[in-house]
Design an enzyme around this catalytic site. Sequence first.
Site, PDB file in Angstrom:
ATOM      1  N   HIS A 253       0.817  -1.209   0.000  1.00 43.92           N
ATOM      2  CA  HIS A 253       0.000   0.000   0.000  1.00 43.92           C
ATOM      3  C   HIS A 253       0.856   1.267   0.000  1.00 43.92           C
ATOM      4  O   HIS A 253       0.430   2.304  -0.511  1.00 43.92           O
ATOM      5  CB  HIS A 253      -0.943  -0.012   1.201  1.00 43.92           C
ATOM      6  CG  HIS A 253      -2.067  -0.981   1.058  1.00 43.92           C
ATOM      7  ND1 HIS A 253      -2.800  -1.450   2.112  1.00 43.92           N
ATOM      8  CD2 HIS A 253      -2.576  -1.594  -0.048  1.00 43.92           C
ATOM      9  CE1 HIS A 253      -3.722  -2.293   1.682  1.00 43.92           C
ATOM     10  NE2 HIS A 253      -3.595  -2.401   0.371  1.00 43.92           N
ATOM     11  N   HIS A 388      -4.406  -5.583 -10.760  1.00 44.92           N
ATOM     12  CA  HIS A 388      -3.080  -5.082 -10.399  1.00 44.92           C
ATOM     13  C   HIS A 388      -2.047  -5.388 -11.486  1.00 44.92           C
ATOM     14  O   HIS A 388      -1.281  -4.501 -11.893  1.00 44.92           O
ATOM     15  CB  HIS A 388      -2.629  -5.691  -9.071  1.00 44.92           C
ATOM     16  CG  HIS A 388      -3.350  -5.164  -7.878  1.00 44.92           C
ATOM     17  ND1 HIS A 388      -3.128  -3.901  -7.379  1.00 44.92           N
ATOM     18  CD2 HIS A 388      -4.295  -5.719  -7.086  1.00 44.92           C
ATOM     19  CE1 HIS A 388      -3.898  -3.713  -6.317  1.00 44.92           C
ATOM     20  NE2 HIS A 388      -4.619  -4.785  -6.123  1.00 44.92           N
TER      21      HIS A 388
END
Length: 414
Positions: A253, A388
């Site tokens: 993150h 992703h």
Amino acid sequence: MKTPALPAESWLQRPAHLSWLADEGTRLLSFAQASRVEHGFAALDANGQLPEHACAELIHTARMTHCFVLAHIQGIPGHAELIDHGVAALQGGALHDAEFGGCFADATRQGGKSAYLHAFVALAASSATVAGRPGAGVLLEEAIAILEKHFWSEEQGALRESLSRDWQQEEEYRGANSNMHATEAFLALADATGDSLWLLRALRIAERLIHGHAAASGYVVVEHFDQAWRARPDYSEGNRADPFRPYGSTPGHSFEWARLLLHLEAALQRAGLAAPAWLLTDAGGLFASAGRDAWGADGKPGLVYTLDWSSQPVVRARLHWVHAEAIAAAAALLRRTGEPVYEDWYRRLWEFVAQHFIDLQNGSWHHELDDDNRPASSIWPGKPDLYHAYQATLLPRLPLAPSLATALGCVTGL
């Protein structure tokens, strides 16, 4: 802002590398098309097959729809009907709650409503609207209405986390992950609607979570909070490997936020709005901290999933999405600064992905590796995600603004 020149030897300037990225993206798309089910899109197993009792899930339906839009905008045939299937599932299908509004987490229609998942609905709706797909505009209006009525807190400048199906009961939790994906969605909403209010909202989220909490914590993203935004460092201590709310810090993150801060900076400047200098400073700090602490944290190559508050590895598994986001962040910082350190990271990460994650035999990428970098499935069984990895093949080829769907509509030669 004058963007520095890329190093002459940068992979981002080499036609062969750009062609390889495009080919890898096409390979990922081909694998993901099998995820279609009656009510949306579902998770695939490691061989690209639907399990016997596959069920449409909101996260996969929204993300797949978004990715198929990006393919369609580029002119890759075979995705228009998949987009329309996804839009229909989100707008009026089994995932949609016609009684109370919003969407269920899956087609079993159980449970409440989460900000995390609705951020992806807004992202998919924005992308499909940019592509001009049927029904996308209505879906976008509904997604915005849900965000503004139920999730956005003007007072706190961030999203509430989750509420009951009828919106009457609220979870006593605030999360960085949902607000990070809201930041991504808000950038796309600004482009799809032409309303820069979404950029200012994204800035408020980033200021709270990154320039406030993360910067004060050595550029480590604090993930879990109570309703008053007080940090909860012991959250999930009894479930350390949770796939969405793990204990400790999640370096992936930090990489993802680093990239989003640069997109936000570029988007603000593109809109003629002031972009604070801390966006670039904090992006660099986040990348440096995550790279230093997570790469080889247990003495072996690769980025570990989580760290404790002393920067020691907690869950040593290597997840594909962490490496995909690190690649995209390295490319963004390289494009923004021209600094060779990001070129080095970009190459190192792709070499690791090519060696360990890319599955040329069964397709897509392995979603998880164990601490010896062998395929594993303790956290993420199968290969359910396109988002992703596919974006990691696109973002290095694009400017930092506008957002993906709009940028692909403007750029030729990809």
